[in-house]
Design an enzyme around this catalytic site. Structure first.
Site, PDB file in Angstrom:
ATOM      1  N   HIS A  31      36.325  36.076  48.821  1.00 44.08           N
ATOM      2  CA  HIS A  31      37.600  36.353  48.157  1.00 44.08           C
ATOM      3  C   HIS A  31      37.433  36.580  46.656  1.00 44.08           C
ATOM      4  CE1 HIS A  31      41.630  36.830  49.405  1.00 44.08           C
ATOM      5  NE2 HIS A  31      42.136  35.680  49.043  1.00 44.08           N
ATOM      6  N   ASN A  80      47.296  34.116  44.826  1.00 44.70           N
ATOM      7  CA  ASN A  80      48.652  34.481  45.238  1.00 44.70           C
ATOM      8  C   ASN A  80      49.599  34.770  44.084  1.00 44.70           C
ATOM      9  OD1 ASN A  80      47.578  33.929  47.717  1.00 44.70           O
ATOM     10  ND2 ASN A  80      49.031  32.336  48.288  1.00 44.70           N
ATOM     11  N   ASP A 105      38.725  42.154  47.428  1.00 45.64           N
ATOM     12  CA  ASP A 105      38.063  42.112  48.723  1.00 45.64           C
ATOM     13  C   ASP A 105      38.963  42.671  49.822  1.00 45.64           C
ATOM     14  OD1 ASP A 105      39.283  39.283  50.204  1.00 45.64           O
ATOM     15  OD2 ASP A 105      39.564  39.550  48.052  1.00 45.64           O
ATOM     16  N   ASN A 126      47.194  38.950  49.677  1.00 41.56           N
ATOM     17  CA  ASN A 126      48.210  38.251  48.883  1.00 41.56           C
ATOM     18  C   ASN A 126      48.100  38.542  47.395  1.00 41.56           C
ATOM     19  OD1 ASN A 126      49.473  37.054  51.082  1.00 41.56           O
ATOM     20  ND2 ASN A 126      48.129  35.259  51.037  1.00 41.56           N
TER      21      ASN A 126
END
Length: 214
Positions: A31, A80, A105, A126
């Protein structure tokens, strides 16, 4: 409503954003590949940054490859809420969304692939959902870095927050360098030119000696 893909203008990024999560425990996870690419760009262009409270992230400025001011950002808001930091920078410097290149990613791309686009949806990511919400548009360039899918569908979270296997990590070091090259070409000749040269590159097949795949 037209997008920047139909305007015919050359898109040269002024702000390059890498998405990821702060804290050392997230270092080298799938991530956080956006952070890794921005770090590599900073090294290549000798841009020094530091934590910037106003922009809620790591921020640095330098000179791009055409002599223009270039900003780099790694939001430290957690994934987020990435859009908060991006919007803080674009508001302060009065940047248009189409001048923002976001690197992140993507599970829908296999390891070894990257994909540049001039616009598009969040695709379930997100961090990109937050970016789109805060910029108020989908019409900004993005560079997606393939991390592959989890072998177990319910295990998506641990997949994206997990680390690459040793074999993948070796390949990803090459992917990061390829991403830096793609960004450099975007800074010289525009995002669309970089799209035409880098979107079909596949380092996974090259590593196996089979050449690139169209």
């Amino acid at each position: 409503m037209s997008t920047i893909e139909t305007t015919g203008q050359i898109i040269i990024p002024k702000l390059i954003v890498g998405l990821g999560n702060p804290e050392p425990k997230y270092d080298n996870t799938r991530h956080n590949i956006g952070f890794e690419v921005v770090d590599a760009i900073a090294r290549r262009l000798q841009i020094v940054g530091n934590e910037h409270r106003r922009f809620q992230g790591w921020f640095g400025q330098g000179i791009g490859l055409k002599g223009n001011k270039l900003s780099l950002l790694k939001p430290l808001t957690y994934m987020n809420r990435s859009g908060q930091a991006i919007r803080a920078v674009t508001d302060w410097y009065k940047l248009k969304p189409e001048s923002v290149l976001i690197i992140y990613d993507d599970m829908d791309l296999p390891v070894g692939r990257l994909r540049l686009r001039l616009s598009g949806s969040a695709g379930g990511h997100n961090g990109m959902k937050s970016a789109i919400a805060h910029l108020g548009t989908q019409n900004f360039p993005r560079l997606r870095i393939g991390i592959g899918k989890s072998s177990q569908k319910p295990d998506t979270i641990s997949h994206v927050l997990g680390k690459f296997s040793p074999q993948e990590a070796q390949l990803m070091s090459e992917v990061v360098q390829l991403a830096v090259e793609a960004v450099e070409l975007s800074l010289k000749q525009g995002v669309e030119k970089a799209m035409s040269l880098y979107n079909n590159r596949n380092l996974a097949t090259i590593a196996k000696g089979t050449g690139s795949r169209e």
